[in-house]
Design a protein around this motif. Sequence first.
Motif, short mmCIF file in Angstrom:
data_model
loop_
_atom_site.label_atom_id
_atom_site.label_comp_id
_atom_site.label_asym_id
_atom_site.label_seq_id
_atom_site.Cartn_x
_atom_site.Cartn_y
_atom_site.Cartn_z
N VAL A 1 56.38 -18.48 66.44
CA VAL A 1 55.69 -17.75 65.37
C VAL A 1 54.80 -16.68 65.97
O VAL A 1 54.76 -15.54 65.49
N PHE A 2 54.08 -17.02 67.02
CA PHE A 2 53.20 -16.06 67.69
C PHE A 2 53.99 -14.85 68.18
O PHE A 2 53.58 -13.70 67.98
N LEU A 3 55.14 -15.09 68.80
CA LEU A 3 55.95 -13.99 69.33
C LEU A 3 56.50 -13.09 68.21
O LEU A 3 56.53 -11.86 68.35
N PHE A 4 56.91 -13.69 67.11
CA PHE A 4 57.42 -12.88 66.01
C PHE A 4 56.30 -12.12 65.30
O PHE A 4 56.52 -11.01 64.82
N LEU A 5 55.12 -12.70 65.23
CA LEU A 5 53.97 -11.96 64.69
C LEU A 5 53.63 -10.77 65.58
O LEU A 5 53.32 -9.68 65.09
N ILE A 6 53.72 -10.97 66.89
CA ILE A 6 53.47 -9.87 67.83
C ILE A 6 54.51 -8.77 67.63
O ILE A 6 54.17 -7.58 67.60
N LEU A 7 55.78 -9.15 67.50
CA LEU A 7 56.82 -8.15 67.25
C LEU A 7 56.50 -7.36 65.98
O LEU A 7 56.64 -6.14 65.96
N GLY A 8 56.06 -8.06 64.95
CA GLY A 8 55.72 -7.38 63.71
C GLY A 8 54.59 -6.40 63.87
O GLY A 8 54.68 -5.25 63.42
N PHE A 9 53.50 -6.80 64.53
CA PHE A 9 52.41 -5.84 64.65
C PHE A 9 52.70 -4.75 65.66
O PHE A 9 52.13 -3.66 65.59
N LEU A 10 53.63 -4.97 66.58
CA LEU A 10 54.05 -3.88 67.46
C LEU A 10 54.81 -2.80 66.69
O LEU A 10 54.66 -1.61 66.97
N THR A 11 55.62 -3.22 65.72
CA THR A 11 56.29 -2.21 64.88
C THR A 11 55.25 -1.46 64.05
O THR A 11 55.39 -0.26 63.84
N HIS A 12 54.21 -2.15 63.62
CA HIS A 12 53.14 -1.51 62.85
C HIS A 12 52.45 -0.44 63.69
O HIS A 12 52.30 0.70 63.25
N PHE A 13 52.04 -0.80 64.90
CA PHE A 13 51.35 0.16 65.75
C PHE A 13 52.28 1.27 66.23
O PHE A 13 51.84 2.40 66.46
N GLY A 14 53.57 0.96 66.36
CA GLY A 14 54.54 2.01 66.69
C GLY A 14 54.59 3.08 65.61
O GLY A 14 54.62 4.28 65.90
N LEU A 15 54.60 2.65 64.36
CA LEU A 15 54.58 3.61 63.25
C LEU A 15 53.25 4.35 63.18
O LEU A 15 53.21 5.57 62.97
N ASP A 16 52.16 3.62 63.33
CA ASP A 16 50.84 4.25 63.25
C ASP A 16 50.62 5.25 64.38
O ASP A 16 49.90 6.23 64.22
N LEU A 17 51.24 5.02 65.51
CA LEU A 17 51.10 5.94 66.64
C LEU A 17 51.74 7.29 66.33
O LEU A 17 51.32 8.31 66.86
N LEU A 18 52.73 7.31 65.46
CA LEU A 18 53.40 8.56 65.09
C LEU A 18 52.55 9.47 64.22
O LEU A 18 52.83 10.66 64.12
N MET A 19 51.52 8.93 63.61
CA MET A 19 50.75 9.69 62.62
C MET A 19 49.74 10.65 63.25
O MET A 19 49.36 10.51 64.41
N THR A 20 49.31 11.60 62.44
CA THR A 20 48.21 12.49 62.80
C THR A 20 46.95 11.94 62.17
O THR A 20 46.88 11.77 60.96
N TYR A 21 45.97 11.65 62.99
CA TYR A 21 44.71 11.12 62.51
C TYR A 21 43.63 12.19 62.66
O TYR A 21 43.50 12.81 63.71
N TYR A 22 42.88 12.35 61.62
CA TYR A 22 41.78 13.31 61.67
C TYR A 22 40.58 12.73 62.40
O TYR A 22 39.69 13.45 62.82
N THR A 23 40.57 11.42 62.55
CA THR A 23 39.47 10.75 63.24
C THR A 23 39.76 10.58 64.73
O THR A 23 38.92 10.07 65.45
N GLY A 24 40.94 10.92 65.19
CA GLY A 24 41.24 10.87 66.61
C GLY A 24 42.39 9.97 67.02
O GLY A 24 42.94 10.14 68.09
N GLY A 25 42.79 9.03 66.22
CA GLY A 25 43.91 8.19 66.58
C GLY A 25 43.56 6.71 66.53
O GLY A 25 42.59 6.31 65.91
N ILE A 26 44.40 5.90 67.20
CA ILE A 26 44.18 4.46 67.19
C ILE A 26 43.75 4.02 68.60
O ILE A 26 44.14 4.61 69.60
N TYR A 27 42.96 2.98 68.64
CA TYR A 27 42.46 2.44 69.90
C TYR A 27 43.49 1.45 70.44
O TYR A 27 43.40 0.25 70.19
N LEU A 28 44.43 1.94 71.23
CA LEU A 28 45.49 1.07 71.73
C LEU A 28 45.00 0.10 72.80
O LEU A 28 45.47 -1.03 72.87
N PHE A 29 44.07 0.52 73.62
CA PHE A 29 43.68 -0.29 74.76
C PHE A 29 42.25 -0.83 74.67
O PHE A 29 41.66 -1.20 75.67
N TYR A 30 41.70 -0.86 73.44
CA TYR A 30 40.38 -1.45 73.25
C TYR A 30 40.47 -2.93 73.58
O TYR A 30 41.46 -3.58 73.21
#
Length: 160
Positions: free
Chosen positions: A87-116
């Motif tokens: 379950v943990f691994l499939f949840l990780i796969l799911g949120f990796l697809t989420h961050f993959g999509l979010d990484l494609l976006m243009t953010y006016y605030t600067g982006g997402i904190y990938l390595f926080y």
Amino acid sequence: MPDWLTHILVAYSVCTVIGFRYKQFNTENTVIAMVGALLPDLYKLAIPIQNFSGYDLSIFISTFHMPIGSLILAAMFSLLFKEKKLVFLFLILGFLTHFGLDLLMTYYTGGIYLFYPLSWSQYQLGLITTVDYNVNILVIILAILVFGISHYQNKSKLTN
């Protein structure tokens, strides 16, 4: 702009396509990945509470929209299941697809904190604006195609 439907459909499509080759990517595990695709956006559920109560909750829950926060949420959520690791691994796969999509976006605030918390750098590719719904239409069409191919493949397995 990737919304919840887009995040769910991308996780579904990725798991279904991988499921053509690996049987661990069955329907149950695909649903878990789809839930994982929504984990980073759980902080949005606090907005109505914040508006009603007047307390600023964003300080406490904005970490969920970072990989480390989603990892913690996935770990906590997976404890509710018998097969915790799977379950943990499939949840990780799911949120990796989420961050993959979010990484494609243009953010006016600067982006997402990938390595926080290791880095306060924000990342974005700037390929999609927040008002561009062409991606949503493309993802819906792709998910329908994947569903059709999957349905056809399952139907042909039953007849053989």
